[in-house]
Design a protein around this motif. Structure first.
Motif, PDB file in Angstrom:
ATOM      1  N   ASP A  58      -4.198   3.037 -12.903  1.00  0.00           N
ATOM      2  CA  ASP A  58      -3.219   2.404 -12.366  1.00  0.00           C
ATOM      3  C   ASP A  58      -3.767   1.175 -11.998  1.00  0.00           C
ATOM      4  N   THR A  59      -4.898   0.875 -11.646  1.00  0.00           N
ATOM      5  CA  THR A  59      -5.274  -0.466 -11.168  1.00  0.00           C
ATOM      6  C   THR A  59      -4.977  -1.449 -12.365  1.00  0.00           C
ATOM      7  N   GLN A  67       7.207  -7.102 -16.985  1.00  0.00           N
ATOM      8  CA  GLN A  67       8.461  -7.039 -15.884  1.00  0.00           C
ATOM      9  C   GLN A  67       8.451  -5.613 -15.725  1.00  0.00           C
ATOM     10  N   HIS A  68       8.505  -4.776 -16.549  1.00  0.00           N
ATOM     11  CA  HIS A  68       8.650  -3.411 -16.480  1.00  0.00           C
ATOM     12  C   HIS A  68       7.587  -2.543 -17.159  1.00  0.00           C
ATOM     13  N   LYS A  69       7.183  -1.389 -16.306  1.00  0.00           N
ATOM     14  CA  LYS A  69       6.060  -0.587 -17.155  1.00  0.00           C
ATOM     15  C   LYS A  69       6.557   0.813 -16.974  1.00  0.00           C
ATOM     16  N   VAL A  70       6.196   1.669 -17.963  1.00  0.00           N
ATOM     17  CA  VAL A  70       6.827   3.142 -18.019  1.00  0.00           C
ATOM     18  C   VAL A  70       5.565   3.792 -18.321  1.00  0.00           C
ATOM     19  N   LEU A 105       0.791   9.539  -8.061  1.00  0.00           N
ATOM     20  CA  LEU A 105      -0.588   8.860  -8.425  1.00  0.00           C
ATOM     21  C   LEU A 105      -0.634   7.577  -9.058  1.00  0.00           C
ATOM     22  N   ILE A 106       0.625   7.298  -9.674  1.00  0.00           N
ATOM     23  CA  ILE A 106       0.839   6.101 -10.610  1.00  0.00           C
ATOM     24  C   ILE A 106       1.564   5.238  -9.508  1.00  0.00           C
ATOM     25  N   LYS A 107       1.279   4.115  -9.265  1.00  0.00           N
ATOM     26  CA  LYS A 107       2.037   3.136  -8.288  1.00  0.00           C
ATOM     27  C   LYS A 107       2.895   1.941  -8.957  1.00  0.00           C
ATOM     28  N   ASN A 108       1.922   1.877 -10.094  1.00  0.00           N
ATOM     29  CA  ASN A 108       2.438   0.405 -10.809  1.00  0.00           C
ATOM     30  C   ASN A 108       3.362   0.609 -12.148  1.00  0.00           C
ATOM     31  N   ALA A 109       3.787   1.665 -11.969  1.00  0.00           N
ATOM     32  CA  ALA A 109       4.707   1.743 -13.179  1.00  0.00           C
ATOM     33  C   ALA A 109       5.724   3.021 -12.690  1.00  0.00           C
ATOM     34  N   LYS A 110       6.717   3.240 -13.511  1.00  0.00           N
ATOM     35  CA  LYS A 110       7.792   4.243 -13.395  1.00  0.00           C
ATOM     36  C   LYS A 110       7.289   5.332 -14.258  1.00  0.00           C
TER      37      LYS A 110
END
Length: 218
Positions: A58-59, A67-70, A105-110
């Protein structure tokens, strides 16, 4: 027939570039990531799905400029499945595991769990569920039957979707389009170990550029 895998110039007006990776198994920092608009990781970003490994992944996601992450978890990403927490003590390898939100647990992606997200005019559906033919206690997101597996995907694909990200290698994946018809018409399916760039015209016209393959480095 020779295939030119050189990526086309980017950015270009009216084009959305999607970078798709999977099966990085804790080796994500060895990848030379290409530029793009949307990053999709379609599963197995860890080996055994521990909290420490997921936090490190996640880091890394947070350091990427897309711009977007999945993210669609894979069967190896054990701690991503709350049902696995009580039976897999190996995943609790951080100082205070009780302090984390097991569903976030994952904050930097959908993260997609049998759901769809709209990004830059493109509908992306993700499902992590698979059959476990080996009876492994750490196997995340187990479906009890092929019917349950396919039904969950069909529900998510009942509306228009452009991209299907899933981890169904144990459901006779070559037969999956037939099992899901007419739900996957016009859908790009993301299976197994894929390192791929593809581009979609933002108007959703019929032109899609395939592929510029990117082998992992290291």
């Amino acid at each position: 027939m020779d295939i030119d895998c050189t990526p086309t110039p980017w950015p270009r007006p009216g084009v959305v570039r999607i970078v798709l990776i999977s099966d990085t198994h804790n080796k994500h920092r060895k990848l030379n990531m290409p530029p793009g608009d949307i990053l999709i990781h379609s599963g197995d970003f860890t080996n055994r799905g521990s909290l420490k490994a997921i936090q490190e992944f996640d880091t890394w996601l947070g350091e990427l400029p897309y711009q977007h992450k999945v993210v669609v978890p894979g069967n190896h990403d054990t701690a991503m499945d709350p049902a696995m927490w009580d039976t897999n003590p190996h995943i609790h390898d951080i100082e205070d595991p009780a302090s984390v939100n097991k569903t976030h647990l994952i904050k930097n992606a959908k993260v997609l769990i049998n759901e769809t997200v709209l990004m830059k005019g493109i509908n992306i559906f993700g499902s992590p569920y698979t059959m476990d033919p080996f009876g492994l206690n750490w196997w995340a997101f187990k479906a009890d039957s092929e019917t349950e597996l396919v039904t969950g995907i069909q529900v998510g694909l009942s509306g228009w979707n452009d991209i299907l990200g899933t981890w169904t290698q144990w459901i006779k994946c070559m037969e999956l389009p037939g099992l899901l018809k007419p739900f996957v018409v016009g859908t790009s399916q993301c299976f197994l170990a894929i390192y791929l760039i593809f581009e979609i015209q933002s108007t959703k016209s019929s032109e899609t550029t395939f592929p510029a393959t990117l082998p992992p480095t290291g």
